[in-house]
Design a protein around this motif. Structure first.
Motif, mmCIF file in Angstrom:
data_model
loop_
_atom_site.group_PDB
_atom_site.id
_atom_site.type_symbol
_atom_site.label_atom_id
_atom_site.label_comp_id
_atom_site.label_asym_id
_atom_site.label_seq_id
_atom_site.Cartn_x
_atom_site.Cartn_y
_atom_site.Cartn_z
ATOM 1 N N ASN A 12 -2.081 4.405 4.699
ATOM 2 C CA ASN A 12 -1.995 3.812 3.461
ATOM 3 C C ASN A 12 -2.626 2.505 2.991
ATOM 4 O OD1 ASN A 12 0.879 5.097 2.347
ATOM 5 N ND2 ASN A 12 1.009 4.882 4.581
ATOM 6 N N ILE A 13 -2.874 1.701 3.961
ATOM 7 C CA ILE A 13 -3.912 0.315 3.687
ATOM 8 C C ILE A 13 -5.133 0.907 3.373
ATOM 9 C CG2 ILE A 13 -4.589 -1.787 4.619
ATOM 10 C CD1 ILE A 13 -2.029 -2.048 6.299
ATOM 11 N N SER A 16 0.921 -1.177 0.098
ATOM 12 C CA SER A 16 0.097 0.109 -0.028
ATOM 13 C C SER A 16 0.813 1.427 0.149
ATOM 14 C CB SER A 16 -0.947 -0.081 1.256
ATOM 15 O OG SER A 16 -0.169 0.002 2.497
ATOM 16 N N THR A 76 0.034 3.919 -2.696
ATOM 17 C CA THR A 76 -0.414 5.308 -2.239
ATOM 18 C C THR A 76 0.597 6.479 -2.886
ATOM 19 O OG1 THR A 76 -1.366 4.411 -0.225
ATOM 20 C CG2 THR A 76 -0.734 6.863 -0.215
ATOM 21 N N MET A 112 -5.092 2.048 -0.116
ATOM 22 C CA MET A 112 -4.912 0.766 -1.117
ATOM 23 C C MET A 112 -6.273 0.183 -1.281
ATOM 24 S SD MET A 112 -2.521 -2.612 -1.015
ATOM 25 C CE MET A 112 -3.341 -3.231 0.509
#
Ligand code: SF4
Ligand code: FES
Length: 253
Positions: A233-234, A180, A184, A237
């Motif tokens: 970030n996840i 991710s 990102t 994603m």
């Protein structure tokens, strides 16, 4: 000067059986880095005609992502936002026993002792962690203006060094934080828009194919990441993945 006892995972090769072996490191200065301490132990082992402990390192400055193993069960050791090459012996006391193990994840097979094969990460990047470029001369650095907050956010994600600590800390051995971070980083920048939709689909598909587990929002990855890569970030994603799915791969030019 300190005396340190080490319990080290020794494994001669990928198929060999491994076990913990005990070593004592004498005359260890508190100013030594952890890897320098291992260098001293290895010199002593070589002098005695024994196999040195295999471990990875390169820059020893916390920037390349090559080093990494479990120190008393924690990836990169007890310091927050630090790689094991940046860990120092002043963090330990005379007489301490420290346990060293390689990353434990099916997608990171053990090569030898504390070294694992992290080429699965390379294959995830190969699946989409790049941008299209036109051949020719390098463009002017200011030819594509990017707002400061967006450049800063992209840089935060770009700091991932690919060390694998996030995978090692996760009970699912998930590579979601690593994957991710790259998705990102590139999704924020104009240069990353060309492959934006295919990138997330291909990288997530590769991540799953490599045998990494699913993210279940435990947060251990963020807690041990030496670069402070955020769980957000996840979330990005996941949003990118749904966006790509709704857009439809067949519609992507
Ligand atoms: S996200 Fe953090 S822990 Fe995971 S590979 Fe990147 S730098 Fe290492
Ligand atoms: S050796 Fe490069 S980050 Fe540790």
């Amino acid at each position: 000067m300190m005396r340190i006892h080490l319990r080290v995972w020794r494994q001669a090769g990928p198929k060999a059986a491994g076990s913990f072996q005990l070593y004592t490191a004498e005359n260890i200065s508190a100013n030594m880095s952890f890897l320098e301490m291992l260098d001293v132990v290895n010199e002593q082992l070589i002098t005695k005609g024994q196999e040195p402990i295999a471990f990875d390192s390169d820059c020893r400055e916390g920037i390349c992502g090559t080093c990494g193993f479990l120190v008393d069960g924690r990836p990169h050791g007890p310091d927050a936002c630090s790689t094991v090459c940046q860990l120092h012996m002043r963090r330990f006391k005379d007489g301490d026993t420290i346990t060293l193990e390689p990353w434990r994840a099916r997608a990171f097979p053990i090569v030898r002792d504390l070294i694992v094969d992290r080429s699965a990460f390379d294959r995830i990047i190969q699946a989409g962690g790049y941008t299209s470029v036109n051949t020719g001369g390098a463009p002017d650095a200011n030819a594509i203006p990017i707002a400061k907050p967006i450049a800063d956010a992209a840089f935060d994600s770009a700091q991932c060094i690919g060390c694998g600590a996030c995978v090692a800390a996760c009970k699912n051995a998930s590579a979601a934080l690593f994957t991710s971070a790259k998705i990102t980083h590139l999704s924020l920048l104009p240069q990353g828009q060309v492959e934006r939709t295919t990138r997330v689909l291909d990288m997530v598909e590769r991540m799953d194919a490599e045998g990494f587990g699913m993210c279940s929002n435990e947060g251990e990855c963020e807690a041990v990441c030496p670069k402070g890569i955020s769980l957000t970030n996840i979330a990005t994603m996941n949003r990118e993945w749904w966006r790509a799915l709704l857009k439809g791969r067949e519609l992507i030019g």
